[in-house]
Design a protein around this motif. Sequence first.
Motif, PDB file in Angstrom:
ATOM      1  N   ALA A 271      16.379   7.843-146.914  1.00 13.23           N
ATOM      2  CA  ALA A 271      15.972   7.446-145.566  1.00 13.23           C
ATOM      3  C   ALA A 271      14.694   8.176-145.154  1.00 13.23           C
ATOM      4  O   ALA A 271      13.787   7.569-144.571  1.00 13.23           O
ATOM      5  N   ASP A 272      14.589   9.458-145.469  1.00 13.80           N
ATOM      6  CA  ASP A 272      13.371  10.216-145.152  1.00 13.80           C
ATOM      7  C   ASP A 272      12.157   9.604-145.842  1.00 13.80           C
ATOM      8  O   ASP A 272      11.096   9.464-145.236  1.00 13.80           O
TER       9      ASP A 272
ATOM     10  N   SER B 195      11.171   6.391-144.205  1.00 15.32           N
ATOM     11  CA  SER B 195      10.597   6.602-142.871  1.00 15.32           C
ATOM     12  C   SER B 195       9.119   6.991-142.935  1.00 15.32           C
ATOM     13  O   SER B 195       8.403   6.882-141.942  1.00 15.32           O
TER      14      SER B 195
ATOM     15  N   SER C 297       8.109   1.793-139.644  1.00 12.50           N
ATOM     16  CA  SER C 297       8.208   2.308-141.012  1.00 12.50           C
ATOM     17  C   SER C 297       9.078   1.361-141.835  1.00 12.50           C
ATOM     18  O   SER C 297       9.733   0.460-141.297  1.00 12.50           O
TER      19      SER C 297
ATOM     20  N   LEU D 115      11.777   2.221-143.140  1.00 18.58           N
ATOM     21  CA  LEU D 115      13.157   2.456-142.702  1.00 18.58           C
ATOM     22  C   LEU D 115      13.514   1.586-141.501  1.00 18.58           C
ATOM     23  O   LEU D 115      14.639   1.094-141.403  1.00 18.58           O
ATOM     24  N   ASP D 116      12.562   1.370-140.597  1.00 17.81           N
ATOM     25  CA  ASP D 116      12.813   0.502-139.446  1.00 17.81           C
ATOM     26  C   ASP D 116      13.132  -0.925-139.870  1.00 17.81           C
ATOM     27  O   ASP D 116      13.848  -1.645-139.168  1.00 17.81           O
TER      28      ASP D 116
ATOM     29  N   GLY E  92      18.725   3.291-140.110  1.00 18.30           N
ATOM     30  CA  GLY E  92      17.503   2.488-140.043  1.00 18.30           C
ATOM     31  C   GLY E  92      17.733   1.200-139.297  1.00 18.30           C
ATOM     32  O   GLY E  92      18.571   1.107-138.410  1.00 18.30           O
TER      33      GLY E  92
ATOM     34  N   GLN F 159      15.979  -0.492-137.103  1.00 22.41           N
ATOM     35  CA  GLN F 159      15.613  -0.712-135.701  1.00 22.41           C
ATOM     36  C   GLN F 159      14.882  -2.037-135.513  1.00 22.41           C
ATOM     37  O   GLN F 159      15.048  -2.679-134.481  1.00 22.41           O
TER      38      GLN F 159
END
Length: 151
Positions: free
Chosen positions: A49-50, A53, A61, A63-64, A91, A93
Motif C-alpha cells: 500500500a505504501d 501510494s 495515487s 492506491l486511490d 485504498g 478512495q
Amino acid sequence: GCGYGFFDIPFRRLGLLSTKHQFGHGYDGGLDALDQIHNFHAELIAQMADRLSMIPEGDGSMLDHTLIVWTNENGGQHHSDYRRWPDVLLGGQATGLRTGRYIRFPDQGLMGARTLADLWSTLTHLLGAPRDDFGAAGLEPSNGPIQNLVM
C-alpha cells in the motif's frame, strides 16, 4: 491457507516449525503463532500500500485507484461458526469507498447484521459491475450493498 493437503502452509522463515492448521487447533504455539503470521501478512500488505501510494495516477495515487481486500480464511476461529470474519479494505478512495474507519456489524440474527455476501455486493457496485444477489445461492442471506461503506 490452513486446510490439510493443498493449503497446510508452514511458516519456517518466521521460525514456526508447524503449520497453520495445527496453530488453528491450538497446537505448537496456537494463537500466538497465528498472530505472528497475521502480523507478517499485515506488514507485506502495508508495504504494498505504501508503494502504491507513492505512484501518481489521475487525480491521486495508484492506491486511490486500487482496492486491496485482505481477509482471513477463517472467521472467528478455526472451524468456527463464521460469525466474525475480519476484512480489511485499503485504498480505493477514487472508487467511492468511505475510508479511515473501523466497522463492526451486529451478530447474525440481530438488527443491522450484515454478511460477507453484502460486502462482496457492495464491492461489485463500487467497481462498476453491480450485483445485488451476490451469494444468493448460498446459505448466507444477502441484503445487497452496505450503504455506509459508500460515499
